[in-house]
Design a protein around this motif. Structure first.
Motif, PDB file in Angstrom:
ATOM      1  N   SER A  62       0.829  -1.210   0.000  1.00  0.00           N
ATOM      2  CA  SER A  62       0.000   0.000   0.000  1.00  0.00           C
ATOM      3  C   SER A  62       0.864   1.261   0.000  1.00  0.00           C
ATOM      4  O   SER A  62       0.513   2.268  -0.624  1.00  0.00           O
ATOM      5  CB  SER A  62      -0.979   0.014   1.173  1.00  0.00           C
ATOM      6  N   ALA A  63       2.013   1.210   0.674  1.00  0.00           N
ATOM      7  CA  ALA A  63       2.929   2.366   0.685  1.00  0.00           C
ATOM      8  C   ALA A  63       3.483   2.625  -0.714  1.00  0.00           C
ATOM      9  O   ALA A  63       3.549   3.779  -1.161  1.00  0.00           O
ATOM     10  CB  ALA A  63       4.052   2.129   1.686  1.00  0.00           C
ATOM     11  N   ILE A  64       3.866   1.568  -1.411  1.00  0.00           N
ATOM     12  CA  ILE A  64       4.408   1.722  -2.770  1.00  0.00           C
ATOM     13  C   ILE A  64       3.342   2.266  -3.716  1.00  0.00           C
ATOM     14  O   ILE A  64       3.622   3.146  -4.534  1.00  0.00           O
ATOM     15  CB  ILE A  64       4.980   0.380  -3.271  1.00  0.00           C
ATOM     16  N   THR A  65       2.124   1.770  -3.583  1.00  0.00           N
ATOM     17  CA  THR A  65       1.021   2.261  -4.418  1.00  0.00           C
ATOM     18  C   THR A  65       0.797   3.752  -4.180  1.00  0.00           C
ATOM     19  O   THR A  65       0.640   4.529  -5.121  1.00  0.00           O
ATOM     20  CB  THR A  65      -0.270   1.469  -4.125  1.00  0.00           C
ATOM     21  N   ARG A  66       0.809   4.166  -2.915  1.00  0.00           N
ATOM     22  CA  ARG A  66       0.614   5.579  -2.568  1.00  0.00           C
ATOM     23  C   ARG A  66       1.776   6.428  -3.088  1.00  0.00           C
ATOM     24  O   ARG A  66       1.569   7.528  -3.609  1.00  0.00           O
ATOM     25  CB  ARG A  66       0.478   5.710  -1.058  1.00  0.00           C
ATOM     26  N   GLU A  67       3.011   5.943  -2.948  1.00  0.00           N
ATOM     27  CA  GLU A  67       4.177   6.686  -3.437  1.00  0.00           C
ATOM     28  C   GLU A  67       4.066   6.921  -4.943  1.00  0.00           C
ATOM     29  O   GLU A  67       4.303   8.034  -5.429  1.00  0.00           O
ATOM     30  CB  GLU A  67       5.471   5.940  -3.135  1.00  0.00           C
ATOM     31  N   LYS A  68       3.712   5.890  -5.677  1.00  0.00           N
ATOM     32  CA  LYS A  68       3.576   6.021  -7.125  1.00  0.00           C
ATOM     33  C   LYS A  68       2.501   7.032  -7.485  1.00  0.00           C
ATOM     34  O   LYS A  68       2.670   7.829  -8.420  1.00  0.00           O
ATOM     35  CB  LYS A  68       3.264   4.668  -7.759  1.00  0.00           C
ATOM     36  N   ALA A  69       1.403   7.028  -6.743  1.00  0.00           N
ATOM     37  CA  ALA A  69       0.328   7.994  -6.998  1.00  0.00           C
ATOM     38  C   ALA A  69       0.817   9.417  -6.742  1.00  0.00           C
ATOM     39  O   ALA A  69       0.603  10.315  -7.565  1.00  0.00           O
ATOM     40  CB  ALA A  69      -0.888   7.676  -6.127  1.00  0.00           C
ATOM     41  N   ILE A  70       1.488   9.626  -5.614  1.00  0.00           N
ATOM     42  CA  ILE A  70       1.987  10.968  -5.267  1.00  0.00           C
ATOM     43  C   ILE A  70       3.014  11.438  -6.288  1.00  0.00           C
ATOM     44  O   ILE A  70       3.010  12.605  -6.679  1.00  0.00           O
ATOM     45  CB  ILE A  70       2.551  10.981  -3.834  1.00  0.00           C
ATOM     46  N   LYS A  71       3.886  10.559  -6.746  1.00  0.00           N
ATOM     47  CA  LYS A  71       4.877  10.940  -7.748  1.00  0.00           C
ATOM     48  C   LYS A  71       4.211  11.413  -9.039  1.00  0.00           C
ATOM     49  O   LYS A  71       4.772  12.246  -9.752  1.00  0.00           O
ATOM     50  CB  LYS A  71       5.832   9.779  -8.034  1.00  0.00           C
ATOM     51  N   ALA A  72       3.025  10.905  -9.324  1.00  0.00           N
ATOM     52  CA  ALA A  72       2.312  11.289 -10.547  1.00  0.00           C
ATOM     53  C   ALA A  72       1.511  12.584 -10.375  1.00  0.00           C
ATOM     54  O   ALA A  72       1.024  13.143 -11.355  1.00  0.00           O
ATOM     55  CB  ALA A  72       1.369  10.160 -10.976  1.00  0.00           C
ATOM     56  N   TRP A  73       1.369  13.045  -9.144  1.00  0.00           N
ATOM     57  CA  TRP A  73       0.590  14.258  -8.874  1.00  0.00           C
ATOM     58  C   TRP A  73       1.261  15.500  -9.444  1.00  0.00           C
ATOM     59  O   TRP A  73       2.484  15.564  -9.593  1.00  0.00           O
ATOM     60  CB  TRP A  73       0.461  14.482  -7.380  1.00  0.00           C
ATOM     61  N   LYS A  74       0.434  16.520  -9.625  1.00  0.00           N
ATOM     62  CA  LYS A  74       0.949  17.859  -9.932  1.00  0.00           C
ATOM     63  C   LYS A  74       1.648  18.396  -8.684  1.00  0.00           C
ATOM     64  O   LYS A  74       1.290  18.066  -7.555  1.00  0.00           O
ATOM     65  CB  LYS A  74      -0.197  18.790 -10.316  1.00  0.00           C
ATOM     66  N   ARG A  75       2.623  19.250  -8.911  1.00  0.00           N
ATOM     67  CA  ARG A  75       3.384  19.840  -7.808  1.00  0.00           C
ATOM     68  C   ARG A  75       2.483  20.553  -6.805  1.00  0.00           C
ATOM     69  O   ARG A  75       2.653  20.415  -5.598  1.00  0.00           O
ATOM     70  CB  ARG A  75       4.423  20.814  -8.379  1.00  0.00           C
ATOM     71  N   VAL A  76       1.504  21.285  -7.283  1.00  0.00           N
ATOM     72  CA  VAL A  76       0.623  22.044  -6.390  1.00  0.00           C
ATOM     73  C   VAL A  76      -0.123  21.114  -5.435  1.00  0.00           C
ATOM     74  O   VAL A  76      -0.362  21.463  -4.276  1.00  0.00           O
ATOM     75  CB  VAL A  76      -0.338  22.963  -7.182  1.00  0.00           C
ATOM     76  N   TRP A  77      -0.476  19.917  -5.882  1.00  0.00           N
ATOM     77  CA  TRP A  77      -1.153  18.958  -5.010  1.00  0.00           C
ATOM     78  C   TRP A  77      -0.224  18.465  -3.911  1.00  0.00           C
ATOM     79  O   TRP A  77      -0.649  18.264  -2.770  1.00  0.00           O
ATOM     80  CB  TRP A  77      -1.672  17.772  -5.807  1.00  0.00           C
ATOM     81  N   LYS A  78       1.050  18.260  -4.249  1.00  0.00           N
ATOM     82  CA  LYS A  78       2.029  17.836  -3.247  1.00  0.00           C
ATOM     83  C   LYS A  78       2.222  18.928  -2.192  1.00  0.00           C
ATOM     84  O   LYS A  78       2.299  18.648  -0.997  1.00  0.00           O
ATOM     85  CB  LYS A  78       3.364  17.499  -3.909  1.00  0.00           C
ATOM     86  N   ILE A  79       2.287  20.167  -2.640  1.00  0.00           N
ATOM     87  CA  ILE A  79       2.428  21.297  -1.718  1.00  0.00           C
ATOM     88  C   ILE A  79       1.221  21.382  -0.795  1.00  0.00           C
ATOM     89  O   ILE A  79       1.355  21.588   0.410  1.00  0.00           O
ATOM     90  CB  ILE A  79       2.667  22.614  -2.495  1.00  0.00           C
ATOM     91  N   GLU A  80       0.029  21.198  -1.337  1.00  0.00           N
ATOM     92  CA  GLU A  80      -1.192  21.211  -0.517  1.00  0.00           C
ATOM     93  C   GLU A  80      -1.161  20.092   0.515  1.00  0.00           C
ATOM     94  O   GLU A  80      -1.563  20.286   1.667  1.00  0.00           O
ATOM     95  CB  GLU A  80      -2.435  21.096  -1.400  1.00  0.00           C
ATOM     96  N   LEU A  81      -0.697  18.916   0.130  1.00  0.00           N
ATOM     97  CA  LEU A  81      -0.595  17.788   1.054  1.00  0.00           C
ATOM     98  C   LEU A  81       0.345  18.128   2.214  1.00  0.00           C
ATOM     99  O   LEU A  81       0.017  17.892   3.377  1.00  0.00           O
ATOM    100  CB  LEU A  81      -0.082  16.552   0.304  1.00  0.00           C
ATOM    101  N   ILE A  82       1.484  18.697   1.903  1.00  0.00           N
ATOM    102  CA  ILE A  82       2.446  19.096   2.939  1.00  0.00           C
ATOM    103  C   ILE A  82       1.835  20.136   3.862  1.00  0.00           C
ATOM    104  O   ILE A  82       1.862  20.003   5.088  1.00  0.00           O
ATOM    105  CB  ILE A  82       3.743  19.658   2.312  1.00  0.00           C
ATOM    106  N   GLU A  83       1.245  21.174   3.283  1.00  0.00           N
ATOM    107  CA  GLU A  83       0.774  22.301   4.079  1.00  0.00           C
ATOM    108  C   GLU A  83      -0.464  21.994   4.923  1.00  0.00           C
ATOM    109  O   GLU A  83      -0.739  22.702   5.880  1.00  0.00           O
ATOM    110  CB  GLU A  83       0.559  23.517   3.181  1.00  0.00           C
ATOM    111  N   LYS A  84      -1.183  20.905   4.596  1.00  0.00           N
ATOM    112  CA  LYS A  84      -2.311  20.480   5.436  1.00  0.00           C
ATOM    113  C   LYS A  84      -1.849  20.115   6.835  1.00  0.00           C
ATOM    114  O   LYS A  84      -2.484  20.457   7.815  1.00  0.00           O
ATOM    115  CB  LYS A  84      -3.008  19.270   4.820  1.00  0.00           C
ATOM    116  N   SER A  85      -0.734  19.404   6.925  1.00  0.00           N
ATOM    117  CA  SER A  85      -0.257  18.951   8.232  1.00  0.00           C
ATOM    118  C   SER A  85       0.992  19.690   8.704  1.00  0.00           C
ATOM    119  O   SER A  85       1.354  19.599   9.877  1.00  0.00           O
ATOM    120  CB  SER A  85       0.032  17.452   8.192  1.00  0.00           C
TER     121      SER A  85
END
Length: 98
Positions: A62-85
């Motif tokens: 499940s961790a590998i599946t999530r990592e692959k999904a996040i790597k495919a995300w747009k940069r802005v989505w990754k920034i939003e994920l970080i800034e939530k927590s």
């Protein structure tokens, strides 16, 4: 945090800087390797050492599946994920039981 816990993580060079997504079963050891430039590659070359986000998983699959999904995300989505927590992009390394 217990050892050998599957985990997805994001590293940053600085706030809004270069990002790196990774997966590991031993987060403290893996982040230590990044911070000390033990592993050649992207994080060493671009000085990406600050742990700004991580997520624990029950299985490595499940961790590998999530990592692959996040790597495919747009940069802005990754920034939003970080800034939530972690809105101030604190380096969380000291908080993971090192």
């Amino acid at each position: 945090m217990r050892e050998r816990q599957p985990c997805v993580y994001l590293l940053a060079s600085q706030r809004n800087g270069t990002l790196y997504a990774g997966v590991t079963s031993d987060l403290p050891a893996r982040i230590w390797q990044h911070r000390n430039n033990v592993v050649e590659g992207f994080t060493r070359q671009h000085h990406v050492h600050d742990l700004v986000w991580f997520e624990l998983h029950e299985t490595m699959e499940s961790a590998i599946t999530r990592e692959k999904a996040i790597k495919a995300w747009k940069r802005v989505w990754k920034i939003e994920l970080i800034e939530k927590s972690n809105p101030y992009w604190r380096d969380l390394y000291a908080e993971i039981g090192v």
